[in-house]
Write a protein that holds these residues in place. Structure first.
Motif, mmCIF file in Angstrom:
data_model
loop_
_atom_site.group_PDB
_atom_site.id
_atom_site.type_symbol
_atom_site.label_atom_id
_atom_site.label_comp_id
_atom_site.label_asym_id
_atom_site.label_seq_id
_atom_site.Cartn_x
_atom_site.Cartn_y
_atom_site.Cartn_z
ATOM 1 N N LEU A 24 0.829 -1.200 0.000
ATOM 2 C CA LEU A 24 0.000 0.000 0.000
ATOM 3 C C LEU A 24 0.871 1.261 0.000
ATOM 4 O O LEU A 24 0.648 2.177 -0.792
ATOM 5 N N LEU A 28 1.065 4.249 -2.792
ATOM 6 C CA LEU A 28 0.796 5.642 -2.435
ATOM 7 C C LEU A 28 1.971 6.544 -2.812
ATOM 8 O O LEU A 28 1.775 7.665 -3.293
ATOM 9 N N TYR A 139 -2.139 7.476 3.658
ATOM 10 C CA TYR A 139 -2.120 6.210 4.393
ATOM 11 C C TYR A 139 -3.101 6.277 5.567
ATOM 12 O O TYR A 139 -3.891 5.355 5.776
ATOM 13 N N GLN A 141 -5.719 7.929 5.808
ATOM 14 C CA GLN A 141 -7.096 7.940 5.317
ATOM 15 C C GLN A 141 -7.560 6.557 4.874
ATOM 16 O O GLN A 141 -8.752 6.332 4.700
ATOM 17 N N SER A 142 -6.633 5.632 4.695
ATOM 18 C CA SER A 142 -6.999 4.301 4.201
ATOM 19 C C SER A 142 -7.523 3.419 5.333
ATOM 20 O O SER A 142 -7.207 3.622 6.500
ATOM 21 N N GLY A 148 -8.887 4.836 9.007
ATOM 22 C CA GLY A 148 -9.912 4.998 7.989
ATOM 23 C C GLY A 148 -10.707 6.282 8.082
ATOM 24 O O GLY A 148 -11.918 6.254 8.162
ATOM 25 N N LEU A 150 -11.181 9.028 5.906
ATOM 26 C CA LEU A 150 -11.060 9.648 4.595
ATOM 27 C C LEU A 150 -11.446 11.124 4.638
ATOM 28 O O LEU A 150 -12.594 11.475 4.881
#
Length: 187
Positions: A24, A28, A139, A141-142, A148, A150
């Motif tokens: 990931l 990014l 990262y 925001q993922s 998490g 966003l």
């Protein structure tokens, strides 16, 4: 095109020791690097540019598409080679000289042809920092980060507290760094 920041630096910044998030983070980093180049409007790492024909208004300088100019391999004026002593470069500007004094390029389209290398041999520290900050922001925001959130910028802790969200894709600190570089470009 090389990335603006490496995986090891981003992992240190995020305090991630294991490899579970490497895929990931690498994705990014690539996305942020491409977005930063597009945002600034120039190549950041070195790139060879061949057969660029900047338009000339008959002034002493022309603006090349990419910058900063790292080196010039060849300049042609009306199909004649211009000696290296008869031009200078800085940023994206290619200045015409004659006997060390400013001179005018001929006016017109496709009367000057330039082969050059643009960009930086090593990614400047401020670009690395902007890329690191933005990668960390994305990262967080993922869903894989465990947070998490966003677009969330802040969240009130009181019952009924306000939550604010970023209205821009760029983290303000990263955007500020890139804006300084973008504003420094000649137009």
């Amino acid at each position: 095109m090389p990335d603006l920041v490496d995986l090891a630096r981003v992992k240190r910044f995020l305090n991630i020791a294991d490899a579970s998030k490497d895929t990931l983070l690498a994705e990014l980093i690539v996305s942020v690097s491409q977005a930063a180049r597009a945002y600034v409007g120039q190549e950041i790492t070195t790139k060879v540019i061949t057969d660029e024909y900047p338009d000339s208004l008959g002034q002493d300088a022309v603006v090349l598409r990419q910058g900063p100019i790292a080196s010039v391999q060849e300049v042609r004026e009306s199909n004649s080679v211009v000696a290296p002593a008869d031009y200078a470069f800085e940023g994206r500007l290619l200045t015409r000289l004659s006997a060390g004094e400013l001179w005018q390029w001929p006016q017109g389209r496709r009367v000057i042809k330039v082969n050059y290398t643009s960009g930086y041999a090593a990614v400047p520290e401020d670009f690395q920092l902007a890329a690191c900050l933005q990668t960390a922001h994305l990262y967080h925001q993922s869903a894989l980060s465990g947070q998490g959130r966003l677009g969330m910028q802040s969240k009130g802790t009181d019952a009924g507290g306000a939550t604010s969200y970023l209205s821009d894709n760029w983290l303000p600190a990263a955007r500020e760094i890139l804006d300084r570089r973008r504003e420094a470009l000649p137009t």
